[in-house]
Design a protein around this motif. Structure first.
Motif, PDB file in Angstrom:
ATOM      1  N   PRO A 171       1.726  -4.639 -13.892  1.00  0.00           N
ATOM      2  CA  PRO A 171       0.931  -3.888 -12.930  1.00  0.00           C
ATOM      3  C   PRO A 171       1.759  -3.521 -11.706  1.00  0.00           C
ATOM      4  CG  PRO A 171       0.339  -6.207 -12.875  1.00  0.00           C
ATOM      5  CD  PRO A 171       1.269  -6.034 -14.037  1.00  0.00           C
ATOM      6  N   GLY A 172       1.557  -2.307 -11.193  1.00  0.00           N
ATOM      7  CA  GLY A 172       2.300  -1.862 -10.020  1.00  0.00           C
ATOM      8  C   GLY A 172       2.072  -2.771  -8.830  1.00  0.00           C
ATOM      9  N   PHE A 173       3.044  -2.793  -7.931  1.00  0.00           N
ATOM     10  CA  PHE A 173       3.001  -3.698  -6.794  1.00  0.00           C
ATOM     11  C   PHE A 173       1.989  -3.219  -5.756  1.00  0.00           C
ATOM     12  CE2 PHE A 173       7.727  -4.189  -7.955  1.00  0.00           C
ATOM     13  CZ  PHE A 173       7.405  -5.050  -8.993  1.00  0.00           C
ATOM     14  N   VAL A 174       1.257  -4.158  -5.190  1.00  0.00           N
ATOM     15  CA  VAL A 174       0.244  -3.872  -4.179  1.00  0.00           C
ATOM     16  C   VAL A 174       0.778  -4.374  -2.833  1.00  0.00           C
ATOM     17  CG1 VAL A 174      -2.123  -4.318  -3.420  1.00  0.00           C
ATOM     18  CG2 VAL A 174      -1.618  -4.043  -5.868  1.00  0.00           C
ATOM     19  N   ASP A 175       1.096  -3.455  -1.946  1.00  0.00           N
ATOM     20  CA  ASP A 175       1.686  -3.786  -0.646  1.00  0.00           C
ATOM     21  C   ASP A 175       0.584  -3.807   0.409  1.00  0.00           C
ATOM     22  OD1 ASP A 175       3.284  -4.188   1.538  1.00  0.00           O
ATOM     23  OD2 ASP A 175       4.549  -2.420   1.243  1.00  0.00           O
ATOM     24  N   LEU A 176       0.273  -4.991   0.914  1.00  0.00           N
ATOM     25  CA  LEU A 176      -0.783  -5.128   1.917  1.00  0.00           C
ATOM     26  C   LEU A 176      -0.337  -4.725   3.310  1.00  0.00           C
ATOM     27  CD1 LEU A 176      -2.222  -8.647   0.921  1.00  0.00           C
ATOM     28  CD2 LEU A 176      -3.121  -6.399   0.289  1.00  0.00           C
ATOM     29  N   HIS A 177       0.939  -4.454   3.493  1.00  0.00           N
ATOM     30  CA  HIS A 177       1.464  -4.302   4.858  1.00  0.00           C
ATOM     31  C   HIS A 177       2.507  -3.188   4.895  1.00  0.00           C
ATOM     32  CE1 HIS A 177       2.914  -6.657   8.675  1.00  0.00           C
ATOM     33  NE2 HIS A 177       2.938  -5.347   8.861  1.00  0.00           N
ATOM     34  N   SER A 178       2.028  -1.954   4.945  1.00  0.00           N
ATOM     35  CA  SER A 178       2.925  -0.799   4.983  1.00  0.00           C
ATOM     36  C   SER A 178       2.482   0.154   6.086  1.00  0.00           C
ATOM     37  CB  SER A 178       2.905  -0.060   3.639  1.00  0.00           C
ATOM     38  OG  SER A 178       3.627   1.158   3.737  1.00  0.00           O
ATOM     39  N   HIS A 179       3.424   0.516   6.944  1.00  0.00           N
ATOM     40  CA  HIS A 179       3.132   1.461   8.031  1.00  0.00           C
ATOM     41  C   HIS A 179       3.682   2.858   7.737  1.00  0.00           C
ATOM     42  CE1 HIS A 179       1.844  -2.000  10.307  1.00  0.00           C
ATOM     43  NE2 HIS A 179       3.048  -2.526  10.318  1.00  0.00           N
TER      44      HIS A 179
END
Length: 537
Positions: A101-109
């Motif tokens: 599964p593709g990566f889920v980035d919780l912290h991207s600006h």
């Protein structure tokens, strides 16, 4: 500060893509694909795709073995050996590759096409701004949809934006640059009056009703504000059934006069209110005190509190030069100095305190790097690895906007034009983590890597966004957000000197079933990103 040697771009391939549909005539496309979507993307969105013969990993079920994956539209339709390709389906040969599964980035600006393309090459399929958030969220969602996004996107309710609106009279404009500009404003950093507190809590509540994915709290930028305010935010989060995402205030080791230890404050709020509390970038806010901080958080979790943690694999952070913790006296308390600060857009390493004070006064929102650990030192490298290895810690990038010398903050061109500046974590966080934690040290297995990069971050959002429950998994019915990577070559390529070099080794990336990376090349016509919205109760 560690400067990674450049990694040669590996163009050899053991994969191929067949039967991709395209057309020269533009056609109408769904609004969710954004204004830049093309007919080719639309046709492929309706196609079936078979990813054949890879090592398939589903961190949701624990499956790890050879299998085929059939994508039908935006969902996984079949997983297992010997899945037949339907007539007319695209086929991706994945022998020797890892499929997950593709990566889920919780912290991207990175609220731009350029930034999201760098993250796509790093294996990310969902990029969310949850630490800072944007306000108003309705505008943030609308503008992202209108422009089009390669990746899924979403935003938290901005604690900073709400406080700024009430305490300074600023009108939030859903721009990250505007958020940076206010961080050095002393009017914003102070404690609120009871009336002001009630006013900005009401604004946050409105944002949650408008689809925000929780509450982003930049407590480290108002480090002397009354801790009672933070508890009020946590109570609101518990009532609404949403998580908080906190950049904590200073630790007691750094500032004995702090109203409360930053990491202990997260644990205390979780215990007292029952809210789900997410501790952002524990590596950068803890520095050389990370072992004590991790112990505090682990004790909180053993007691039953809902505390989650994130980390990234770099020894330098990035923020606005006007941030409270960039003040000369704050740097001294950390054992750092002005030369630990590098201005992003010019590359200037600050010579002395006088120069730092001047830059903070002239443009407090100007982006800078802060070197807090030396990646060339074995002891400091070990601290970074321990933050990542902490049980159930998730990987999150804290990706930053890309700037060019002419002042542009986005680019539609790919490859990106030369001269772009940002933090290398924007382009390389996930690939670097895989290189360090799987390939080089064997600290994680591949299933554990997908659990940290995909499954666990999605689970942080399950309560606030039911749609997140289909992410971070690779099973029938899950979202067709997949990454196919080469386990032998996946690596970061971005450095502090060349921060916009895309990662290597991500061979294919599917977002909602649409190929955004195909055979190692980014597809510039792909804008399948969809909003992930909260549903506060």
């Amino acid at each position: 500060m560690h400067r990674l040697p450049p990694h040669p771009l590996r163009t050899g391939g053991r994969t191929c893509v067949r039967a991709f549909v395209s057309t020269d005539e533009p056609k109408a496309v769904p609004a969710l694909l954004g204004s830049k979507a093309t007919a080719g993307v639309h046709e492929e969105a309706a196609m079936q795709t078979l990813v054949r013969g890879g090592r398939v990993i589903d961190p949701g079920t624990g499956f790890d073995g050879p299998a085929d994956v059939l994508v039908d539209g935006d969902r996984i339709a079949a997983v297992g050996p010997g899945v037949a390709a339907p007539p007319g389906a695209a086929v991706v040969e994945a022998a020797g590759l890892v499929v997950g599964p593709g990566f889920v980035d919780l912290h991207s600006h990175v609220h731009s096409v350029a930034g999201q393309r760098l993250q796509a090459m790093d294996g990310v399929t969902t990029a969310l701004d949850l630490e800072a958030g944007l306000m108003p969220v309705a505008r943030a969602y609308a503008e992202a949809a209108a422009e089009g996004r390669p990746l899924h996107y979403g935003f938290s309710a901005s604690w900073g934006g709400a406080r700024a609106a009430v305490l300074t009279g600023r009108t939030p404009d859903a721009r990250f640059a505007s958020s940076l500009a206010v961080l050095g404003d002393p009017r914003w950093q102070r404690t609120s009056t009871p009336r002001e507190l009630a006013a900005w809590l009401a604004l946050i509540e409105d944002e949650l009703a408008g689809g925000a994915l929780g509450i982003g709290v930049l407590m480290g930028y108002a480090p002397t504000s009354d801790p009672a305010e933070y508890l009020a935010v946590a109570r609101l989060a518990a009532k609404a059934g949403v998580p908080t995402f906190t950049h904590v205030r200073e630790l007691t080791e750094v500032d004995p006069a702090t109203p409360v230890d930053g990491s202990a404050e997260v644990a205390r709020a979780a215990a007292e209110t029952g809210a789900a509390m997410h501790h952002c970038h524990v590596n950068s806010t803890s520095g050389r005190h990370v072992d004590r901080v991790l112990g505090t958080l682990e004790e909180s979790r053993r007691a039953g509190s809902r505390v989650t943690v994130e980390a990234y694999p770099y020894g330098a952070g990035s923020t606005a030069v006007g941030a409270a913790f960039i003040a000369p006296e704050r740097l001294r308390a950390k054992g750092l100095g002005p030369r630990s600060v590098v201005m992003v857009e010019t590359g200037e390493r600050i010579a002395d305190e006088a120069r730092l004070r001047l830059l903070r006064a002239r443009d407090p929102g100007a982006p800078c790097l802060l070197e807090f650990l030396d990646e060339d030192t074995p002891g400091d490298r070990a601290l970074l690895r321990r933050a990542l290895a902490f049980p159930d810690a998730v990987v999150a990038s804290d990706a930053m906007p890309v700037h060019w010398p002419d002042g542009a903050r986005d680019s539609a061109a790919w490859p990106l034009p030369p001269g772009g500046t940002t933090h290398p974590r924007t382009a390389g966080t996930f690939a670097k983590t895989l290189r360090l934690m799987v390939r080089e040290t064997g600290t994680w297995s591949w299933p554990e890597a997908f659990r940290r990069c995909s499954y666990l971050p999605a689970r942080v959002l399950d309560d606030v966004a039911p749609a997140a429950r289909a992410k971070g998994r690779l099973a029938v019915g899950a979202d067709a957000d997949l990454v196919v990577l080469d386990p032998e070559t996946v690596s970061d390529a971005a450095t502090y000197a060349e921060p916009t070099r895309p990662s290597v080794g991500v061979r294919h990336l599917f977002v909602a079933g649409v190929p955004v990376v195909a055979d190692g090349a980014l597809r510039t016509d792909a804008f399948p990103g969809r909003p992930l919205r909260g549903e506060a109760r």
